[in-house]
Design a protein around this motif. Structure first.
Motif, mmCIF file in Angstrom:
data_model
loop_
_atom_site.group_PDB
_atom_site.id
_atom_site.type_symbol
_atom_site.label_atom_id
_atom_site.label_comp_id
_atom_site.label_asym_id
_atom_site.label_seq_id
_atom_site.Cartn_x
_atom_site.Cartn_y
_atom_site.Cartn_z
ATOM 1 N N SER A 108 21.339 23.707 17.470
ATOM 2 C CA SER A 108 20.043 23.323 16.896
ATOM 3 C C SER A 108 19.461 24.491 16.099
ATOM 4 C CB SER A 108 19.062 22.907 17.999
ATOM 5 O OG SER A 108 18.843 23.987 18.894
ATOM 6 N N PHE A 109 18.734 24.127 15.030
ATOM 7 C CA PHE A 109 18.118 25.105 14.136
ATOM 8 C C PHE A 109 16.631 24.781 14.059
ATOM 9 C CE2 PHE A 109 17.325 26.577 9.618
ATOM 10 C CZ PHE A 109 17.405 27.926 9.916
ATOM 11 N N HIS A 123 19.733 17.799 14.370
ATOM 12 C CA HIS A 123 20.091 19.172 14.734
ATOM 13 C C HIS A 123 19.079 20.194 14.212
ATOM 14 C CE1 HIS A 123 24.105 18.271 16.378
ATOM 15 N NE2 HIS A 123 24.106 17.285 15.496
ATOM 16 N N ILE A 124 18.035 19.725 13.499
ATOM 17 C CA ILE A 124 17.016 20.636 12.985
ATOM 18 C C ILE A 124 15.649 20.165 13.475
ATOM 19 C CG2 ILE A 124 15.882 21.536 10.923
ATOM 20 C CD1 ILE A 124 18.456 21.426 9.453
ATOM 21 N N PHE A 125 14.859 21.112 13.985
ATOM 22 C CA PHE A 125 13.472 20.859 14.369
ATOM 23 C C PHE A 125 12.578 21.481 13.304
ATOM 24 C CE2 PHE A 125 15.701 20.306 18.324
ATOM 25 C CZ PHE A 125 15.053 19.251 18.931
ATOM 26 N N TYR A 126 11.784 20.638 12.611
ATOM 27 C CA TYR A 126 10.971 21.055 11.476
ATOM 28 C C TYR A 126 9.566 21.346 11.983
ATOM 29 C CZ TYR A 126 14.859 18.586 9.203
ATOM 30 O OH TYR A 126 16.098 18.157 8.809
ATOM 31 N N VAL A 332 -0.115 19.899 18.791
ATOM 32 C CA VAL A 332 1.020 19.418 18.012
ATOM 33 C C VAL A 332 1.889 18.561 18.910
ATOM 34 C CG1 VAL A 332 1.030 21.387 16.444
ATOM 35 C CG2 VAL A 332 2.405 21.475 18.523
ATOM 36 N N THR A 333 2.598 17.603 18.292
ATOM 37 C CA THR A 333 3.494 16.696 19.019
ATOM 38 C C THR A 333 4.783 16.566 18.225
ATOM 39 O OG1 THR A 333 1.596 15.455 19.849
ATOM 40 C CG2 THR A 333 3.768 14.403 20.014
ATOM 41 N N ILE A 334 5.914 16.591 18.945
ATOM 42 C CA ILE A 334 7.205 16.430 18.272
ATOM 43 C C ILE A 334 7.511 14.948 18.146
ATOM 44 C CG2 ILE A 334 9.674 16.919 18.350
ATOM 45 C CD1 ILE A 334 9.111 19.416 19.936
ATOM 46 N N GLU A 335 7.616 14.493 16.902
ATOM 47 C CA GLU A 335 7.934 13.097 16.617
ATOM 48 C C GLU A 335 9.433 12.876 16.842
ATOM 49 O OE1 GLU A 335 7.564 9.400 16.077
ATOM 50 O OE2 GLU A 335 5.708 10.517 15.739
ATOM 51 N N ALA A 336 9.854 11.622 16.918
ATOM 52 C CA ALA A 336 11.264 11.287 17.142
ATOM 53 C C ALA A 336 12.155 11.776 16.005
ATOM 54 C CB ALA A 336 11.423 9.777 17.317
ATOM 55 N N ASN A 337 11.567 11.977 14.812
ATOM 56 C CA ASN A 337 12.348 12.495 13.677
ATOM 57 C C ASN A 337 12.396 14.019 13.665
ATOM 58 O OD1 ASN A 337 9.778 13.223 12.863
ATOM 59 N ND2 ASN A 337 9.618 11.621 11.304
ATOM 60 N N ASN A 338 12.053 14.671 14.789
ATOM 61 C CA ASN A 338 12.108 16.134 14.958
ATOM 62 C C ASN A 338 11.084 16.873 14.096
ATOM 63 O OD1 ASN A 338 14.162 15.694 16.722
ATOM 64 N ND2 ASN A 338 15.663 17.028 15.734
#
Length: 923
Positions: A108-109, A123-126, A332-338
């Motif tokens: 993961s990046f 594989h990427i968290f924006y 902040v919240t992590i959405e399903a699309n990262n």
């Protein structure tokens, strides 16, 4: 998704993570602080117990502002360091380079910067903002509060180009207009042309997506152009508090920026974050939106790992969905699309280079990387998503093509300029070569004429006269003269004997002016090899009075070289010019060559004069002896015998000297003869190639003279003549060494090289001849240091000893009756002690009787048959070894068992001389 690989934990106490940012290159100005924020978050987490009971171990790598390096370093972090996750990046190009790497290795990046959207990889968290969270709200605010005419300026890579497409679409939708669009290379620092276009277009606002240190140059030049924030403000989505600190106090005041986070946010969580950051890195440091996003990314990963109770990428990814976290930017919240739900704030730059928040979305904005397509409920959504993804990829590819095109254009321009410069240089070289060829031809002609004069006449005045005339014509100077130097007085006096001036020029140098210059500079010229002065008025060594004399004379340029002869006479060849003259190396070398020829001529004339005087004295003495002949016949016989012995040395020296000249001429001209002969042979071969069918008369003559054999044998004949002349020259050198040694310079020498050179000269005699087999050379070389000696004289010793050994072997072959005899020469070298070396040269010839050994080193004594030896070789060798080098030479021989000569030489002559002086002082 099935995992391909998992990080291997090297220790139960640590978990490695990668920190991958541009620590060098154009983006280092922005990314270095992101690394600091990530390291700060890691340190805080480690201080509170780490993650799942393990301390986080950061592994730092440098992407160097290059996407290819980002990809390479990411792979190394995963495969070699086996990191659990990677935090880093800024530009979209770097993110897109890392994406296939983390997908390949199932890692993961965590990407902290705002970006153009149109991407959502598992594989990427924006943790930065999407266009709908930053660009769209900022454009809407500008349309409502500033104006509708936009000028778009960005760096030439994926994010700015994609972002500007979104801006233009929004402008068309809400009635705005784009009055200009321009992109600068990443790291560019010249925006004069872009600013001129902005002034010409007169937009309501400049929308900037410039990245890195380009921001610094743009804002500075924008202010210098006199454009104020009230006239045409700039809205930036990439400049932050950190870049502003590198600008002057009021350079960017009044302009705008759109971010989720500003350091000036007044919340307890942010104040705590700012305080801790300043405590760790200093009060002078500032915090920007990407810094906060990088800091938050580490905490989000920690929360996801602890929720998943595993470092496995798939489990962490699943646990991260819908994860809530209170960050300095807010909730902040992590959405399903990262991507993260984040707010947007618009700040106005203050004089203290912080932001006053002029608008706040207050609520977090849902991330829509696909420009809202996610909200559409239709079966075509996947197709639209794929198409939108290709837009980003196409823009990236287009940027790469444009960059390559610019590089190619720059390379072509450089090649054209280089080619032009090369042609100019080639033309200059051709002109210089032509001039150089002409000068060399004239120089050869001059040397030939001087050599002819030396051979044909010993009249010194004639030789000096032609030398002066030839130098004058060759160098095209105003005046050339030869002056003698009289050193009898305290101050040297100079007298001109030969002189030529260009009388066709009224302003040419006069004899008096040239002599005056020689009187001023003669002492300096005599102490140097040559003197070349372009302008005498600027010469450093002239006193004020002398400088005034020079200024009043017609002489400006001066080229001179001293003539030092062995007889002690000294003179100077002087070339003067009435204008400033830049003397070339070719001209200087030519003059030095003339000086060398003149020195030989003067010595020859002196020797001729001395010979004439000696002849006259001898004739007078002979006449006196004739008068007393009748009364002193017996005494005369004894005197004649004594005279023969006493003058033998002088006779040998005279003979050697007289032979030396013609032999030198032969040796010197043989090379030219070989070159000319080879040229003629090549010419004939060329004719035969182009005219293979010869006329009958020519063909008959070719057959008659056996032309093919002649072509093969003629070079061999010349080579044989060269070997013969070389041997004569060596004999003459031996005679001269016997009569009078030259004053060579003693220097460290490799004696093995001298032995090998001598063997090479004698190689023809070592070969088999008739019934005699070839002589075998047996070498037992030790490890010798360089020995301080006269190399040429030591080589003469080797020549004499090896020549005698060959003669002894030939003599035994001729007189012995054994069926098999293998002639052999042994050469052995070794270090006797730390101060001396020993050389042994022996043969297996007939040997020498004990009675003759004491006589071997006497002049003219020889064991060889009449006509086979001179008896000088061993005598000369003894003088060279004993007298010149303070060594020893001994002979060991037994009849029938061969002969050996053993030489001992000190390694350092200076030490021997000091020991001799010490002994003399004691005595």
């Amino acid at each position: 998704m099935k995992e391909k690989s998992q990080p291997v934990e090297k220790s139960d106490q640590f978990v490695p993570v990668g920190i991958l940012h541009s620590l060098s290159g154009a983006m280092s100005i922005s990314e270095t602080s992101l690394q600091d924020a990530e390291l700060m978050a890691i340190a805080e987490i480690n201080a509170t117990g780490g993650v799942l009971g393990k301390q986080i171990q950061p592994i730092i790598a440098d992407g160097a502002s290059n996407p290819k390096i980002f990809a390479r370093e990411a792979e190394k972090l995963i495969t070699e360091a086996q990191v659990a996750a990677i935090f880093g990046g800024w530009t979209s190009a770097s993110r897109k380079a890392v994406l296939p790497v983390v997908e390949k290795f199932n890692n993961s990046f965590w990407y902290p910067s705002q970006y153009e959207g149109l991407e959502a990889s598992p594989h990427i968290f924006y943790t930065g903002s999407c266009p709908n969270q930053q660009i769209e709200p900022a454009v809407s605010w500008l349309l409502n509060n500033v104006g509708t005419k936009f000028y778009l300026l960005g760096s030439d890579h994926v994010y700015p180009r994609t972002a500007n497409k979104i801006v233009k679409a929004q402008l068309r939708r809400f009635g705005g207009s784009c009055v200009g669009e321009e992109y600068a290379a990443l790291g560019a620092n010249d925006f004069q042309e872009a600013i001129a276009q902005i002034q010409l277009a007169q937009p309501d606002v400049v929308f900037s997506t410039l990245n890195g240190d380009s921001n610094l140059a743009f804002y500075q030049q924008y202010q210098e152009a006199g454009i104020s924030a009230t006239e045409i403000p700039i809205m930036s989505v990439s400049i932050s508090e950190e870049e502003l600190q590198r600008l002057g106090t009021n350079v960017a005041t009044g302009h705008y920026a759109a971010w989720s986070y500003f350091q000036s946010i007044d919340t307890p969580k942010n104040q705590e974050f700012v305080t801790n950051f300043h405590k760790k890195y200093g009060q002078q440091r500032v915090i920007s939106d990407p810094i906060e996003a990088a800091y938050t990314a580490v905490y989000l990963w920690k929360e996801a790992v602890e929720l998943a109770e595993s470092f496995a990428t798939a489990k962490v990814r699943q646990a991260a969905i819908n994860l809530n976290f209170t960050a300095p930017v807010g909730q902040v919240t992590i959405e399903a699309n990262n991507h993260l739900w984040k707010p947007l704030r618009i700040g106005k730059i203050l004089p203290n280079r912080q932001f006053a928040i002029v608008w706040d979305s207050e609520m977090a904005i849902a991330p829509e990387p696909w420009l809202g397509v996610e909200r559409i409920q239709a079966p075509t959504v996947p197709i639209i998503v794929d198409l939108l993804q290709e837009v980003s990829n196409g823009i990236e590819y287009s940027c790469q093509l444009e960059a390559k095109s610019r590089d190619l254009e720059a390379l072509m321009a450089e090649l054209i300029a280089s080619n032009k410069q090369l042609r100019q240089t080639q033309q200059q070289l051709l002109a210089a070569e032509s001039k150089n060829r002409e000068l060399q031809q004239r120089e050869k002609l001059l040397q030939h004429r001087l050599s002819s004069q030396i051979r044909d006449s010993l009249e010194l005045e004639t030789i000096l006269n032609i030398a002066v005339h030839e130098v004058h014509d060759l160098l095209k100077i105003d005046c050339c003269l030869f002056v003698w130097c009289e050193n009898s007085a305290r101050t040297p006096k100079f007298q001109a004997t030969q002189m030529i001036c260009d009388r066709s020029k009224p302003e040419s140098c006069t004899e008096s002016s040239s002599i005056e210059i020689v009187q001023l500079l003669g002492s300096q010229i005599l102490q140097q090899n040559w003197v070349a002065i372009d302008n005498l008025e600027n010469h450093l060594y002239l006193e004020e009075n002398s400088r005034l004399q020079v200024k009043n004379s017609n002489v400006k340029g001066l080229l001179a070289a001293p003539v030092h002869t062995r007889s002690g006479a000294s003179g100077i060849v002087v070339c003067t010019h009435n204008q400033t003259r830049v003397w070339t190396n070719q001209e200087i070398e030519m003059l030095i060559s003339v000086v060398e020829q003149l020195a030989i001529a003067i010595d020859q004339a002196k020797l001729y004069e001395e010979s004439c005087t000696s002849a006259a004295l001898a004739q007078a003495h002979a006449e006196q002896l004739q008068i007393t002949l009748e009364d002193l016949k017996q005494t005369q016989a004894q005197l004649v015998q004594t005279e023969k012995m006493s003058t033998l040395g002088e006779l040998v020296a005279g003979v050697a000297h007289e032979i030396s000249n013609p032999v030198s001429f032969i040796c010197g001209n043989l090379n030219y003869a070989k070159e000319y002969t080879q040229d003629l042979i090549d010419l004939v071969q060329l004719y035969r190639k182009h005219y293979p069918e010869a006329k009958p008369e020519i063909q008959d003559f070719i057959d008659q003279i056996e032309f093919n054999f002649l072509l093969e044998d003629l070079p061999k004949t010349l080579s044989s003549m060269e070997v013969g002349s070389s041997r004569i020259h060596k004999l003459v050198t031996s005679l001269r060494n016997f009569s009078r040694r030259g004053q060579e310079k003693m220097q460290p020498s490799n004696l093995h090289e001298g032995i090998e050179t001598t063997l090479l000269i004698l190689s023809n005699r070592l070969k088999s001849q008739g019934s005699r087999p070839g002589i075998e050379i047996k070498k037992e070389y030790g490890t010798l240091p360089e020995v301080e000696c006269y190399p040429s004289e030591i080589n003469q010793v080797f020549m004499n000893l090896l020549g005698n050994a060959i003669d002894a072997l030939e003599e035994r072959e001729n007189c012995q009756n054994e069926q098999i005899f293998q002639p052999q020469i042994l050469i052995r070298t070794e270090v006797v002690n730390s101060e001396k070396i020993q050389i042994q040269i022996g043969d297996n010839g007939s040997g020498i009787s004990c009675e003759r050994i004491p006589q071997l080193f006497e002049p003219f004594f020889t064991t060889k048959p009449m006509g086979k030896g001179t008896g000088l070789g061993l005598s000369i060798s003894q003088r060279i070894i004993v007298e010149k080098h303070h060594g020893k030479i001994e002979c060991c021989s037994q009849p029938g068992a061969g002969t050996s000569f053993i030489i001992e030489l000190p390694i350092c002559q200076e030490q021997v001389q000091q020991e001799n002086q010490y002994r003399e002082a004691i005595a």
